[in-house]
Design an enzyme around this catalytic site. Structure first.
Site, short mmCIF file in Angstrom:
data_model
loop_
_atom_site.label_atom_id
_atom_site.label_comp_id
_atom_site.label_asym_id
_atom_site.label_seq_id
_atom_site.Cartn_x
_atom_site.Cartn_y
_atom_site.Cartn_z
N PRO A 237 0.84 -1.21 0.00
CA PRO A 237 0.00 0.00 0.00
C PRO A 237 0.87 1.26 0.00
O PRO A 237 1.88 1.32 0.70
CB PRO A 237 -0.77 -0.09 1.32
CG PRO A 237 -0.61 -1.49 1.79
CD PRO A 237 0.67 -2.00 1.21
N GLU A 238 0.48 2.24 -0.81
CA GLU A 238 1.20 3.51 -0.85
C GLU A 238 0.31 4.57 -0.20
O GLU A 238 -0.73 4.25 0.37
CB GLU A 238 1.54 3.86 -2.31
CG GLU A 238 2.36 2.76 -2.98
CD GLU A 238 2.74 3.06 -4.43
OE1 GLU A 238 2.84 4.24 -4.80
OE2 GLU A 238 2.93 2.09 -5.19
N HIS B 57 -4.88 -15.95 8.98
CA HIS B 57 -3.87 -14.88 8.98
C HIS B 57 -4.25 -13.65 9.81
O HIS B 57 -3.71 -12.57 9.58
CB HIS B 57 -3.55 -14.44 7.54
CG HIS B 57 -3.18 -15.57 6.63
ND1 HIS B 57 -2.11 -16.42 6.86
CD2 HIS B 57 -3.76 -16.02 5.49
CE1 HIS B 57 -2.05 -17.33 5.90
NE2 HIS B 57 -3.04 -17.11 5.06
N ARG C 189 1.74 -12.16 4.90
CA ARG C 189 3.21 -12.26 4.91
C ARG C 189 3.84 -11.96 6.27
O ARG C 189 5.05 -12.12 6.43
CB ARG C 189 3.80 -11.33 3.84
CG ARG C 189 3.37 -11.64 2.41
CD ARG C 189 4.04 -12.87 1.84
NE ARG C 189 5.49 -12.74 1.77
CZ ARG C 189 6.14 -12.20 0.74
NH1 ARG C 189 5.48 -11.75 -0.31
NH2 ARG C 189 7.46 -12.13 0.73
#
Ligand SMILES: [Zn+2]
Length: 267
Positions: A2-3, A90, A109
């Site tokens: 994400p930016e 997760h 991740r």
């Protein structure tokens, strides 16, 4: 990853939904996902109220009564507040608010982090680790930052120079301003530098308006995908026709990062 626009979309959603919520308790399902900057544990958050949700670059900043929290989503972090449905796998931590509502952090991740600081000790408030927000960058400072032999694409990705830009929005801004990603930053004329800063603001604003870019993992705080991926000019458009000149979009590596551009329109 994400930016700035994606994190801003989440910030706006959380700011509308979790401010004034009081934390009852926190479930920690993956210990490394939470770091404490001091000799206290997660239970220090209990009974505290969320007073605001800010953002600096790609970081979320939650202000509580006695602590500041920083959330970095990294590659695959997702925040869900009261979603209709949520994947059961997760999940790394859950804020259980006293209202009965919940904020979930899901991260495939496992690189995402929640960092708890004592009030007033938040690192990016105390030093200049992160550069100016693109809308706050003074033009003369921007000119100074570009006095480097590094490729302009690499400079745009440097969070010390300017906050929040990643691969997607760097490629888009360079296309919009007609600048080749491998150009030396110092070779940009004053007007080019000015146009580039304007283009950065335009593509980031556009990203926020479309709810962010979702290629894989990114979701807004409500669990919905963004739509900016349908409005990109060059990013991951290798071989597609340039919207300006109809020639195919190229892809090269600049400093190890994939860069998409039009070799005809970007000098
Ligand atoms: Zn073109």
């Amino acid at each position: 990853m994400p930016e700035l626009p994606e994190v801003e979309v989440i910030r706006r959603f959380l700011n509308l939904n979790i401010v004034k919520e009081q934390i009852g308790f926190v479930d920690v399902l993956y210990e490394k996902s939470i770091e404490c900057a001091g000799s206290f544990g997660v239970s220090t958050l209990y009974d505290q109220t969320v007073n605001f949700v800010n953002r600096k670059g790609k970081y979320l900043h939650l202000g509580l009564d006695n602590n500041d929290l920083v959330i970095h989503l990294r590659m695959t972090g997702q925040l869900y507040f009261e979603p209709d449905t949520i994947p059961k796998d997760h999940i790394r931590w859950v804020f259980n608010f006293k209202s009965g509502k919940k904020l979930y952090f899901r991260d495939v991740r496992k690189f995402g982090r929640l960092i708890i600081y004592p009030k007033g000790e938040l690192e990016f408030c105390k030093n200049a680790d992160i550069g100016f927000e693109p809308w706050e960058m003074p033009l003369d400072t921007w000119g100074e930052k570009l006095k480097t032999e590094r490729a302009i694409k690499i400079v745009l990705l440097d969070q010390h120079v300017i906050a929040g830009i990643g691969n997607i929005y760097a490629d888009e801004a360079l296309y919009l301003s007609g600048i080749h990603p491998e150009r030396k930053a110092s070779s940009l004329a004053h007007t080019e530098a000015k146009d580039l800063l304007k283009a950065i603001r335009i593509v980031l604003d556009q990203g926020i308006r479309y709810g962010g870019t979702t290629f894989r993992d990114y979701l807004g705080g409500d669990g919905k995908k963004g739509a900016m991926q349908d409005h990109l000019y060059v990013y991951q458009k290798t071989g597609s026709n340039c919207l300006r000149c109809s020639r195919p979009i190229s892809r090269i590596k600049v400093g190890g990062r994939s860069s998409h551009f039009c070799s005809n329109c970007q000098s």
